[in-house]
Design a protein around this motif. Structure first.
Motif, mmCIF file in Angstrom:
data_model
loop_
_atom_site.group_PDB
_atom_site.id
_atom_site.type_symbol
_atom_site.label_atom_id
_atom_site.label_comp_id
_atom_site.label_asym_id
_atom_site.label_seq_id
_atom_site.Cartn_x
_atom_site.Cartn_y
_atom_site.Cartn_z
ATOM 1 N N LYS A 158 0.777 -1.249 -0.153
ATOM 2 C CA LYS A 158 -0.097 -0.042 -0.202
ATOM 3 C C LYS A 158 0.829 1.163 0.020
ATOM 4 N N TYR A 159 0.273 2.344 -0.587
ATOM 5 C CA TYR A 159 0.933 3.725 -0.631
ATOM 6 C C TYR A 159 0.695 4.305 0.870
ATOM 7 N N LEU A 160 1.563 5.363 1.328
ATOM 8 C CA LEU A 160 1.218 6.017 2.494
ATOM 9 C C LEU A 160 -0.001 6.752 2.639
ATOM 10 N N ASN A 161 -0.703 6.740 1.455
ATOM 11 C CA ASN A 161 -2.181 7.410 1.794
ATOM 12 C C ASN A 161 -3.238 6.482 1.758
ATOM 13 N N ASN A 162 -2.658 5.113 2.067
ATOM 14 C CA ASN A 162 -3.656 3.962 2.182
ATOM 15 C C ASN A 162 -4.239 3.367 1.105
ATOM 16 N N THR A 163 -3.778 3.888 -0.144
ATOM 17 C CA THR A 163 -4.312 3.209 -1.455
ATOM 18 C C THR A 163 -3.716 2.065 -1.707
ATOM 19 N N GLN A 164 -4.238 1.176 -2.526
ATOM 20 C CA GLN A 164 -3.428 -0.172 -2.754
ATOM 21 C C GLN A 164 -2.657 0.002 -4.103
ATOM 22 N N ILE A 169 10.548 15.409 -3.070
ATOM 23 C CA ILE A 169 10.909 14.274 -2.357
ATOM 24 C C ILE A 169 9.930 14.468 -1.061
ATOM 25 N N ASN A 170 9.823 15.648 -0.399
ATOM 26 C CA ASN A 170 9.089 15.729 0.926
ATOM 27 C C ASN A 170 7.490 15.662 0.644
ATOM 28 N N LYS A 171 7.300 16.124 -0.717
ATOM 29 C CA LYS A 171 5.563 15.906 -0.770
ATOM 30 C C LYS A 171 5.338 14.650 -1.218
ATOM 31 N N ASN A 172 6.062 13.697 -1.958
ATOM 32 C CA ASN A 172 5.927 12.432 -2.122
ATOM 33 C C ASN A 172 5.741 11.635 -0.723
ATOM 34 N N CYS A 173 6.625 11.843 0.021
ATOM 35 C CA CYS A 173 6.871 11.107 1.348
ATOM 36 C C CYS A 173 6.333 11.557 2.474
ATOM 37 N N SER A 174 4.809 11.863 2.248
ATOM 38 C CA SER A 174 4.039 12.358 3.119
ATOM 39 C C SER A 174 2.700 11.450 3.256
ATOM 40 N N GLU A 175 2.006 11.673 4.241
ATOM 41 C CA GLU A 175 0.845 11.026 4.623
ATOM 42 C C GLU A 175 -0.248 10.768 3.519
ATOM 43 N N ASN A 176 -0.394 12.099 2.653
ATOM 44 C CA ASN A 176 -1.354 12.107 1.786
ATOM 45 C C ASN A 176 -0.746 11.819 0.239
ATOM 46 N N ASP A 177 0.639 11.473 0.244
ATOM 47 C CA ASP A 177 1.090 10.814 -1.035
ATOM 48 C C ASP A 177 1.459 9.406 -1.004
ATOM 49 N N SER A 220 20.623 12.267 6.511
ATOM 50 C CA SER A 220 21.764 11.407 7.346
ATOM 51 C C SER A 220 21.310 10.112 7.931
ATOM 52 N N TRP A 221 20.276 9.390 6.898
ATOM 53 C CA TRP A 221 19.909 8.048 7.490
ATOM 54 C C TRP A 221 19.246 8.199 9.058
ATOM 55 N N THR A 222 18.329 9.077 9.147
ATOM 56 C CA THR A 222 17.329 9.156 10.027
ATOM 57 C C THR A 222 15.755 9.666 9.579
ATOM 58 N N LEU A 223 14.880 9.371 10.334
ATOM 59 C CA LEU A 223 13.532 9.801 10.128
ATOM 60 C C LEU A 223 13.362 10.848 11.062
ATOM 61 N N ASP A 224 13.410 12.074 10.272
ATOM 62 C CA ASP A 224 13.251 13.388 10.797
ATOM 63 C C ASP A 224 12.018 13.475 11.552
ATOM 64 N N SER A 225 11.790 14.744 12.244
ATOM 65 C CA SER A 225 10.720 15.059 13.064
ATOM 66 C C SER A 225 9.408 15.130 12.032
ATOM 67 N N GLY A 226 9.432 15.691 10.719
ATOM 68 C CA GLY A 226 8.253 15.651 9.886
ATOM 69 C C GLY A 226 7.950 14.606 9.057
ATOM 70 N N TYR A 227 8.943 13.228 9.326
ATOM 71 C CA TYR A 227 8.674 12.166 8.639
ATOM 72 C C TYR A 227 7.236 11.575 9.072
ATOM 73 N N PRO A 228 6.517 11.210 7.877
ATOM 74 C CA PRO A 228 4.992 10.443 8.013
ATOM 75 C C PRO A 228 5.317 9.125 8.615
ATOM 76 N N TRP A 229 5.407 9.007 9.843
ATOM 77 C CA TRP A 229 5.515 7.651 10.644
ATOM 78 C C TRP A 229 4.360 7.042 11.132
ATOM 79 N N LYS A 230 3.353 7.802 11.629
ATOM 80 C CA LYS A 230 2.103 7.411 12.426
ATOM 81 C C LYS A 230 1.307 6.257 11.314
#
Length: 227
Positions: free
Chosen positions: A106-112, A196-204, A217-227
């Motif tokens: 699934k994509y981050l936006n929950n579509t298949q 990159i940031n637009k694509n790697c977001s909860e709505n994309d 630098s190989w981290t998931l920054d504070s704005g990373y869509p992790w939830k």
């Protein structure tokens, strides 16, 4: 003179345990989330290193394949990858790979995502000894009305194989092969931070999340869509 020692009452013990429980409930989920984020970035960096080491050894020994698409996934993998990746286990069906469907992602936006985890004519799917699943593509289904297959140079990485969540940017990441010895880079390696940031977001879609993690630098920054 005797000294009386006063112990804790049952009420005091229960209150203390309650406070400990509340503090634990507030802090443990955050600690677990932080640990999972660190583990994800570490595993991804390792997986990319493994696939690049294999690519480099193959390129040094065999050179660039003339045309992986025309060569076919089986012959391409046999010649250019299999001798250079240790302890691999092929899986020829989605059940053998540990998934509950042929198109589990699934994509981050929950579509298949309409991507089959196995396809004998178009990709090779295998596990390495550390439990990471790799899919090396040579082709994908054409989006045109005529159908058929078109060339695809992607490499998918699923850090925990058939286990959930099977979501791009969470445990599934996309890389791409660069011709002429360029190695294997995260998809979107040549795009701007804005894209990159637009694509790697909860709505994309989350298909460029590996590149976002690399740039941080190989981290998931504070704005990373992790939830």
């Amino acid at each position: 003179m005797s000294i009386k020692k006063r112990g804790f009452t049952l009420a005091e013990v229960l209150i203390t345990l309650g406070i400990i429980g509340i503090v634990s409930a507030l802090t443990i989920p955050g600690l677990m989330s932080k640990y999972k984020k660190i583990r994800t970035a570490t595993q991804l960096k390792k997986a990319i290193s493994v696939i690049n080491q294999a690519y480099k050894r193959s390129f040094d020994d065999v050179g660039e394949p003339a045309d992986a698409f025309k060569l076919g996934s089986e012959e391409y993998f046999k010649t250019y990858w299999a001798p250079y990746i240790k302890a691999l286990t092929d899986c020829n069906t989605y059940q053998e790979c540990g998934y509950d469907s042929i198109a589990p992602f699934k994509y981050l936006n929950n579509t298949q995502a309409g991507v089959n985890v196995v396809s004998k004519s178009a990709r090779t799917t295998f596990y390495t000894a550390d439990g990471i699943l790799y899919i090396i593509f040579t082709a994908q289904s054409s989006s045109s009305s005529t159908g058929g297959l078109v060339e695809n140079n992607d490499v998918y990485i699923d850090l925990n194989g058939g286990n959930k969540p099977n979501v791009f940017g969470k445990d599934v990441f996309i890389l791409t092969r660069i011709r002429d010895g360029g190695g294997v880079q995260p998809l979107g390696y040549n795009l701007s931070n804005t894209i990159i940031n637009k694509n790697c977001s909860e709505n994309d879609l989350g298909t460029y999340c590996a590149e976002r993690i690399k740039r941080a630098s190989w981290t998931l920054d504070s704005g990373y869509p992790w939830k």
